[in-house]
Design an enzyme around this catalytic site. Structure first.
Site, PDB file in Angstrom:
ATOM      1  N   ASN A   8       0.880  -1.172   0.000  1.00  0.00           N
ATOM      2  CA  ASN A   8       0.000   0.000   0.000  1.00  0.00           C
ATOM      3  C   ASN A   8       0.915   1.219   0.000  1.00  0.00           C
ATOM      4  OD1 ASN A   8      -1.428   2.335   0.900  1.00  0.00           O
ATOM      5  ND2 ASN A   8      -3.061   1.049   1.689  1.00  0.00           N
ATOM      6  N   GLU A  35      -3.833   1.661  -3.082  1.00  0.00           N
ATOM      7  CA  GLU A  35      -4.001   3.080  -2.773  1.00  0.00           C
ATOM      8  C   GLU A  35      -3.064   3.944  -3.625  1.00  0.00           C
ATOM      9  OE1 GLU A  35      -5.151   5.744   1.151  1.00  0.00           O
ATOM     10  OE2 GLU A  35      -4.091   3.857   1.461  1.00  0.00           O
ATOM     11  N   TYR A 110      -7.780  -3.951  -2.270  1.00  0.00           N
ATOM     12  CA  TYR A 110      -7.701  -2.921  -1.230  1.00  0.00           C
ATOM     13  C   TYR A 110      -9.047  -2.874  -0.516  1.00  0.00           C
ATOM     14  CZ  TYR A 110      -7.255   1.786   0.818  1.00  0.00           C
ATOM     15  OH  TYR A 110      -7.225   2.862   1.684  1.00  0.00           O
ATOM     16  N   ASP A 152      -3.942  -4.799   0.940  1.00  0.00           N
ATOM     17  CA  ASP A 152      -4.287  -4.202   2.223  1.00  0.00           C
ATOM     18  C   ASP A 152      -5.687  -4.677   2.587  1.00  0.00           C
ATOM     19  OD1 ASP A 152      -4.884  -2.648   4.381  1.00  0.00           O
ATOM     20  OD2 ASP A 152      -4.595  -0.714   3.398  1.00  0.00           O
ATOM     21  N   ASN A 154      -6.900  -4.421   5.611  1.00  0.00           N
ATOM     22  CA  ASN A 154      -7.385  -3.531   6.672  1.00  0.00           C
ATOM     23  C   ASN A 154      -7.975  -4.282   7.861  1.00  0.00           C
ATOM     24  OD1 ASN A 154      -6.958  -0.650   6.566  1.00  0.00           O
ATOM     25  ND2 ASN A 154      -7.996  -0.669   4.593  1.00  0.00           N
ATOM     26  N   ASP A 255       2.609   4.701   5.245  1.00  0.00           N
ATOM     27  CA  ASP A 255       2.412   4.173   6.592  1.00  0.00           C
ATOM     28  C   ASP A 255       2.380   2.647   6.593  1.00  0.00           C
ATOM     29  OD1 ASP A 255       0.048   4.412   5.177  1.00  0.00           O
ATOM     30  OD2 ASP A 255      -1.139   5.195   6.841  1.00  0.00           O
ATOM     31  N   HIS A 256       2.388   2.042   5.404  1.00  0.00           N
ATOM     32  CA  HIS A 256       2.492   0.591   5.252  1.00  0.00           C
ATOM     33  C   HIS A 256       3.886   0.233   4.740  1.00  0.00           C
ATOM     34  CE1 HIS A 256      -1.976  -0.285   5.283  1.00  0.00           C
ATOM     35  NE2 HIS A 256      -1.983   1.021   5.051  1.00  0.00           N
TER      36      HIS A 256
END
Length: 265
Positions: A8, A35, A110, A152, A154, A255-256
């Site tokens: 991501n 993303e 995603y 991702d 999540n 952030d990933h």
């Protein structure tokens, strides 16, 4: 040997230098990005082709979401599902071609984050996330060939996938209802969790650290939101898996962090 990476990237145009670094240092055969936050027309196709990744499938969207799979191995797009049921760009599936690809199917997904309140009656986004997972589960029932699904998700399903199981039980991404929904998806096809196949629980395994944490390395409040799951027959051919945690400290990082799995086909 075929190497697949998933990341991501949180805006591919903003973080193209990081993508270049990953490709130069790790040289995966295939890179699945989530993303990407751009339409296909503005995707950095030429730059990636110059690095040897001339085979590309992009499902983009302006400013939000979007997935792309780029490869040194010839490929063809085989699916583009709208599991969100609202037109958002959150999935693309490809088949790797030729002697090296051996027809492996790679699904790049995603999953929606789901908002902040873990209650579909109070939070439409949470309901959309659960519905996405239900549609994805129905699709998994139909999978009939060696398939890898990455991206991702999540959701951090295991206690050792989060920095504090107790404190995150009511936080979206680790709630029991999400974990149960993901378990139903896993059972629908018998997916093998490659991350935990190679880094067995209860070992610490995170792939995401919030930008809100002033010192992510010291606090280490991570979660394993990113996954690589394989059909049983393909999982048996996975020979190595690694988490590129140092990428979280690169300049202007996502952030990933990337995940990489190697297969002997």
């Amino acid at each position: 040997m075929v190497t697949i990476a998933s990341w991501n990237i949180n805006s591919v145009r903003l973080r193209m230098p990081l993508v270049e670094r990953l490709l130069r240092e790790e040289a995966p055969d295939v890179l699945c990005l989530q993303e990407i936050k751009t339409v296909a027309e503005l995707f950095p196709a030429a730059e990636l082709a110059a690095l040897g990744y001339e085979h590309q499938v992009v499902h983009g969207q302006k400013g939000y979401h979007g997935v792309a799979t780029v490869s040194r191995i010839p490929l063809r797009e085989v699916s583009r599902h709208d599991w969100q049921d609202n037109g958002e760009a959150r999935h693309v599936g490809v088949e790797l071609l030729g002697p090296q690809g051996q027809g492996m199917v790679v699904e790049n997904v995603y999953v929606p984050a789901g908002g902040d309140i873990p209650d579909r009656t109070q939070n439409v986004k949470f309901g959309q996330k659960l519905d996405f997972l239900e549609r994805m589960t129905r699709w998994a029932d139909t999978v009939d060939r060696p398939t890898l699904i990455v991206g991702d998700f999540n959701i951090a399903p295991l206690e050792s996938d989060v920095w504090s199981h107790k404190q995150l039980l009511k936080v979206v991404s680790h709630t029991p209802v999400e974990v149960e929904a993901l378990a139903r998806f896993q059972d629908a096809h018998g997916w093998a969790d490659l991350g935990r196949q190679h880094i067995a629980a209860p070992q610490r395994y995170y792939s995401w650290w919030s930008y809100r944490s002033a010192n992510w390395q010291t606090n280490d409040r991570g979660r394993r939101l990113d996954h690589m799951w394989a059909s049983p027959e393909l999982a048996a051919q996975a020979t190595a898996h690694r988490v590129l945690e140092p990428a979280r400290a690169w300049d202007r990082p996502s952030d990933h962090v990337p995940l990489v799995t190697e297969f002997t086909l």
